[in-house]
Write a protein that holds these residues in place. Structure first.
Motif, PDB file in Angstrom:
ATOM      1  N   ALA A 187       0.841  -1.197   0.000  1.00 44.12           N
ATOM      2  CA  ALA A 187       0.000   0.000   0.000  1.00 44.12           C
ATOM      3  C   ALA A 187       0.875   1.244   0.000  1.00 44.12           C
ATOM      4  O   ALA A 187       1.920   1.279   0.654  1.00 44.12           O
ATOM      5  CB  ALA A 187      -0.911   0.003   1.223  1.00 44.12           C
ATOM      6  N   SER A 188       0.441   2.265  -0.718  1.00 44.34           N
ATOM      7  CA  SER A 188       1.118   3.553  -0.665  1.00 44.34           C
ATOM      8  C   SER A 188       0.841   4.187   0.687  1.00 44.34           C
ATOM      9  O   SER A 188       0.036   3.689   1.476  1.00 44.34           O
ATOM     10  CB  SER A 188       0.598   4.458  -1.781  1.00 44.34           C
ATOM     11  N   THR A 189       1.489   5.306   0.940  1.00 47.24           N
ATOM     12  CA  THR A 189       1.276   5.996   2.212  1.00 47.24           C
ATOM     13  C   THR A 189      -0.193   6.358   2.398  1.00 47.24           C
ATOM     14  O   THR A 189      -0.777   6.150   3.467  1.00 47.24           O
ATOM     15  CB  THR A 189       2.145   7.260   2.285  1.00 47.24           C
ATOM     16  N   ALA A 190      -0.815   6.887   1.349  1.00 44.45           N
ATOM     17  CA  ALA A 190      -2.222   7.282   1.436  1.00 44.45           C
ATOM     18  C   ALA A 190      -3.117   6.058   1.616  1.00 44.45           C
ATOM     19  O   ALA A 190      -4.074   6.082   2.407  1.00 44.45           O
ATOM     20  CB  ALA A 190      -2.622   8.052   0.187  1.00 44.45           C
ATOM     21  N   GLN A 191      -2.815   4.990   0.883  1.00 48.43           N
ATOM     22  CA  GLN A 191      -3.619   3.767   1.003  1.00 48.43           C
ATOM     23  C   GLN A 191      -3.475   3.148   2.393  1.00 48.43           C
ATOM     24  O   GLN A 191      -4.445   2.646   2.967  1.00 48.43           O
ATOM     25  CB  GLN A 191      -3.191   2.774  -0.072  1.00 48.43           C
ATOM     26  N   ALA A 192      -2.237   3.193   2.918  1.00 46.81           N
ATOM     27  CA  ALA A 192      -2.009   2.661   4.260  1.00 46.81           C
ATOM     28  C   ALA A 192      -2.812   3.445   5.292  1.00 46.81           C
ATOM     29  O   ALA A 192      -3.352   2.863   6.243  1.00 46.81           O
ATOM     30  CB  ALA A 192      -0.520   2.705   4.598  1.00 46.81           C
ATOM     31  N   GLN A 193      -2.924   4.767   5.104  1.00 50.88           N
ATOM     32  CA  GLN A 193      -3.680   5.580   6.054  1.00 50.88           C
ATOM     33  C   GLN A 193      -5.162   5.203   6.066  1.00 50.88           C
ATOM     34  O   GLN A 193      -5.818   5.256   7.116  1.00 50.88           O
ATOM     35  CB  GLN A 193      -3.515   7.068   5.716  1.00 50.88           C
ATOM     36  N   VAL A 194      -5.694   4.821   4.923  1.00 54.08           N
ATOM     37  CA  VAL A 194      -7.089   4.373   4.868  1.00 54.08           C
ATOM     38  C   VAL A 194      -7.260   3.115   5.709  1.00 54.08           C
ATOM     39  O   VAL A 194      -8.186   3.003   6.521  1.00 54.08           O
ATOM     40  CB  VAL A 194      -7.513   4.108   3.406  1.00 54.08           C
ATOM     41  N   LEU A 214      -5.302   2.056   8.123  1.00 44.34           N
ATOM     42  CA  LEU A 214      -5.046   2.369   9.530  1.00 44.34           C
ATOM     43  C   LEU A 214      -6.246   3.048  10.180  1.00 44.34           C
ATOM     44  O   LEU A 214      -6.543   2.810  11.365  1.00 44.34           O
ATOM     45  CB  LEU A 214      -3.803   3.252   9.650  1.00 44.34           C
ATOM     46  N   SER A 215      -6.949   3.874   9.425  1.00 51.39           N
ATOM     47  CA  SER A 215      -8.144   4.521   9.962  1.00 51.39           C
ATOM     48  C   SER A 215      -9.220   3.495  10.287  1.00 51.39           C
ATOM     49  O   SER A 215      -9.909   3.596  11.309  1.00 51.39           O
ATOM     50  CB  SER A 215      -8.685   5.541   8.953  1.00 51.39           C
ATOM     51  N   LEU A 216      -9.361   2.493   9.437  1.00 47.97           N
ATOM     52  CA  LEU A 216     -10.338   1.436   9.693  1.00 47.97           C
ATOM     53  C   LEU A 216      -9.948   0.615  10.914  1.00 47.97           C
ATOM     54  O   LEU A 216     -10.808   0.234  11.725  1.00 47.97           O
ATOM     55  CB  LEU A 216     -10.463   0.540   8.459  1.00 47.97           C
ATOM     56  N   LEU A 217      -8.663   0.355  11.054  1.00 54.32           N
ATOM     57  CA  LEU A 217      -8.188  -0.378  12.230  1.00 54.32           C
ATOM     58  C   LEU A 217      -8.450   0.434  13.504  1.00 54.32           C
ATOM     59  O   LEU A 217      -8.840  -0.116  14.532  1.00 54.32           O
ATOM     60  CB  LEU A 217      -6.696  -0.684  12.091  1.00 54.32           C
ATOM     61  N   ALA A 218      -8.239   1.740  13.427  1.00 57.52           N
ATOM     62  CA  ALA A 218      -8.470   2.606  14.588  1.00 57.52           C
ATOM     63  C   ALA A 218      -9.945   2.642  14.980  1.00 57.52           C
ATOM     64  O   ALA A 218     -10.278   2.870  16.148  1.00 57.52           O
ATOM     65  CB  ALA A 218      -7.976   4.025  14.288  1.00 57.52           C
ATOM     66  N   ASP A 267      -0.097  -0.546  15.306  1.00 57.33           N
ATOM     67  CA  ASP A 267       0.132   0.268  16.502  1.00 57.33           C
ATOM     68  C   ASP A 267       0.867  -0.505  17.597  1.00 57.33           C
ATOM     69  O   ASP A 267       0.420  -0.574  18.735  1.00 57.33           O
ATOM     70  CB  ASP A 267      -1.199   0.801  17.031  1.00 57.33           C
ATOM     71  N   ILE A 268       2.019  -1.051  17.237  1.00 55.14           N
ATOM     72  CA  ILE A 268       2.813  -1.828  18.189  1.00 55.14           C
ATOM     73  C   ILE A 268       3.679  -0.893  19.032  1.00 55.14           C
ATOM     74  O   ILE A 268       4.469  -0.112  18.498  1.00 55.14           O
ATOM     75  CB  ILE A 268       3.719  -2.842  17.468  1.00 55.14           C
ATOM     76  N   ASN A 269       3.523  -0.984  20.345  1.00 53.12           N
ATOM     77  CA  ASN A 269       4.396  -0.282  21.281  1.00 53.12           C
ATOM     78  C   ASN A 269       5.014  -1.331  22.197  1.00 53.12           C
ATOM     79  O   ASN A 269       4.311  -1.995  22.956  1.00 53.12           O
ATOM     80  CB  ASN A 269       3.601   0.729  22.100  1.00 53.12           C
ATOM     81  N   LEU A 270       6.325  -1.476  22.091  1.00 48.12           N
ATOM     82  CA  LEU A 270       7.004  -2.548  22.810  1.00 48.12           C
ATOM     83  C   LEU A 270       8.416  -2.117  23.173  1.00 48.12           C
ATOM     84  O   LEU A 270       9.153  -1.631  22.323  1.00 48.12           O
ATOM     85  CB  LEU A 270       7.060  -3.802  21.942  1.00 48.12           C
ATOM     86  N   ALA A 271       8.781  -2.298  24.432  1.00 45.44           N
ATOM     87  CA  ALA A 271      10.138  -2.011  24.895  1.00 45.44           C
ATOM     88  C   ALA A 271      10.804  -3.318  25.312  1.00 45.44           C
ATOM     89  O   ALA A 271      10.232  -4.095  26.083  1.00 45.44           O
ATOM     90  CB  ALA A 271      10.111  -1.037  26.066  1.00 45.44           C
ATOM     91  N   ILE A 272      12.001  -3.557  24.793  1.00 48.54           N
ATOM     92  CA  ILE A 272      12.776  -4.756  25.112  1.00 48.54           C
ATOM     93  C   ILE A 272      14.025  -4.312  25.861  1.00 48.54           C
ATOM     94  O   ILE A 272      14.786  -3.465  25.379  1.00 48.54           O
ATOM     95  CB  ILE A 272      13.135  -5.529  23.837  1.00 48.54           C
ATOM     96  N   LYS A 273      14.226  -4.859  27.030  1.00 48.93           N
ATOM     97  CA  LYS A 273      15.286  -4.416  27.917  1.00 48.93           C
ATOM     98  C   LYS A 273      16.652  -4.941  27.475  1.00 48.93           C
ATOM     99  O   LYS A 273      16.750  -6.009  26.869  1.00 48.93           O
ATOM    100  CB  LYS A 273      14.991  -4.872  29.346  1.00 48.93           C
ATOM    101  N   ALA A 274      17.682  -4.208  27.806  1.00 52.30           N
ATOM    102  CA  ALA A 274      19.042  -4.650  27.523  1.00 52.30           C
ATOM    103  C   ALA A 274      19.338  -5.929  28.295  1.00 52.30           C
ATOM    104  O   ALA A 274      19.047  -6.036  29.482  1.00 52.30           O
ATOM    105  CB  ALA A 274      20.048  -3.564  27.902  1.00 52.30           C
ATOM    106  N   GLY A 275      19.880  -6.926  27.612  1.00 52.56           N
ATOM    107  CA  GLY A 275      20.219  -8.188  28.241  1.00 52.56           C
ATOM    108  C   GLY A 275      19.052  -9.128  28.450  1.00 52.56           C
ATOM    109  O   GLY A 275      19.202 -10.173  29.089  1.00 52.56           O
ATOM    110  N   GLU A 276      17.897  -8.797  27.894  1.00 50.44           N
ATOM    111  CA  GLU A 276      16.691  -9.605  28.080  1.00 50.44           C
ATOM    112  C   GLU A 276      16.535 -10.625  26.967  1.00 50.44           C
ATOM    113  O   GLU A 276      16.842 -10.354  25.801  1.00 50.44           O
ATOM    114  CB  GLU A 276      15.463  -8.682  28.095  1.00 50.44           C
TER     115      GLU A 276
END
Length: 300
Positions: A15-22, A24-28, A48-57
């Motif tokens: 998907a192009s940037t504009a197509q991806a936004q369409v 993403l809006s549906l997912l939202a 919408d992945i938010n993930l923190a992986i610790k050093a040495g984990e």
């Protein structure tokens, strides 16, 4: 301290940037990935992945087939770029207790690691040269189907990442022998991949990833193609090595038993969304939804 942090990462394929936004809006609005595919024709890799992986984990990413596991891990070395979001990696961090390769070999290496100080960088901003440096010095990968070069000997395969760094043959082969010994293959350096069992080939792949001494190790279903006994042996070996090397390992698996055995924390994906992250105990005793509870059902 976080070593890797994914911030609002979404991936819409083809998907192009504009197509991806369409999409993403549906997912939202609450649509799932199947509904978005039906309405737009675009496949959702991640949302919408938010993930923190610790050093040495040693951090496990798991989910059913098509949940986005492999898509996620391939963002960390930029084999895949997201439709939107940021990927922060602290390239100044190294293993705190590494088993370094022989000093005589390291001394011959002329290529230096690019440093960015103590601050994390958004790897999506790296140009081609900086991305090459990042891949050579910060992140290594072990693939499900071994990924060995068939016309190269075992020692040449293990030393390949050091060859790319322009290290001398003597120096890189010394390091390769060290890591072949570490994974239990001390006498097979002149063999070719097709002469080895699947378990041996995967040990070669692991040795190759470790030989570069990069602080981040990505393992994409690395043991899933192996027989159960060999798989259990490699799990044990990975844990023993990690106890000494203290790397940041992102380990993809669809097997909850494997995730519980090797993972300090587990992130569970479903339909491209991150459902829950926690220790095995947290996921077992406080699942976020029925999907997580079903995964943990076999472990009481």
């Amino acid at each position: 301290m976080n070593h890797i942090q994914l911030e609002n990462i979404s991936k819409i394929y083809n998907a192009s940037t504009a197509q991806a936004q369409v999409a993403l809006s549906l997912l939202a609005q609450g649509m799932d990935s199947t509904e978005v595919k039906e309405q737009t024709g675009y496949s959702v890799g991640l949302y919408d992945i938010n993930l923190a992986i610790k050093a040495g984990e040693l951090h496990c990413i798991m989910g059913l087939s098509g949940s986005g596991k492999s898509t996620l891990i391939r963002h960390i070395n930029r084999l895949i770029d997201p439709s939107c979001g940021k990927i922060w990696v602290d390239t100044s961090l190294h293993a705190t207790n590494p088993r370094r390769a022989p000093a005589t070999a390291v001394a011959e290496e002329t290529q230096t690691t690019a440093q960015t100080g103590s601050s994390a960088i958004d790897i999506l901003t790296l140009n081609d040269k900086a991305l090459q440096q990042y891949r050579q010095h910060t992140v290594s990968m072990v693939f499900q189907h071994f990924g060995l070069v068939p016309h190269m000997t075992v020692i040449q395969n293990v030393a390949y990442g050091l060859r790319v760094r322009k290290m001398s043959t003597k120096a890189r082969h010394e390091i390769a022998r060290h890591w072949l010994n570490e994974v239990g293959l001390p006498n097979l350096e002149h063999s070719y991949p097709d002469e080895l069992s699947g378990g041996m080939q995967q040990r070669v792949g692991l040795a190759r990833a470790l030989a570069t001494d990069n602080p981040i190790l990505l393992m994409d279903e690395a043991f899933s193609a192996l027989d159960p006994l060999i798989r259990a042996q490699l799990q044990d070996q990975l844990l023993e090595l990690q106890n000494r090397l203290n790397k940041t390992i992102v380990f993809i698996t669809h097997d909850i038993d494997e995730a519980i055995k090797v993972g300090q924390r587990i992130s569970i994906l479903n339909g491209g969304r991150l459902v829950q992250t926690g220790t095995p105990q947290q996921l077992r005793h406080d699942p976020a939804d029925d999907y997580v509870a079903q995964f943990m059902h076999t472990k009481s």
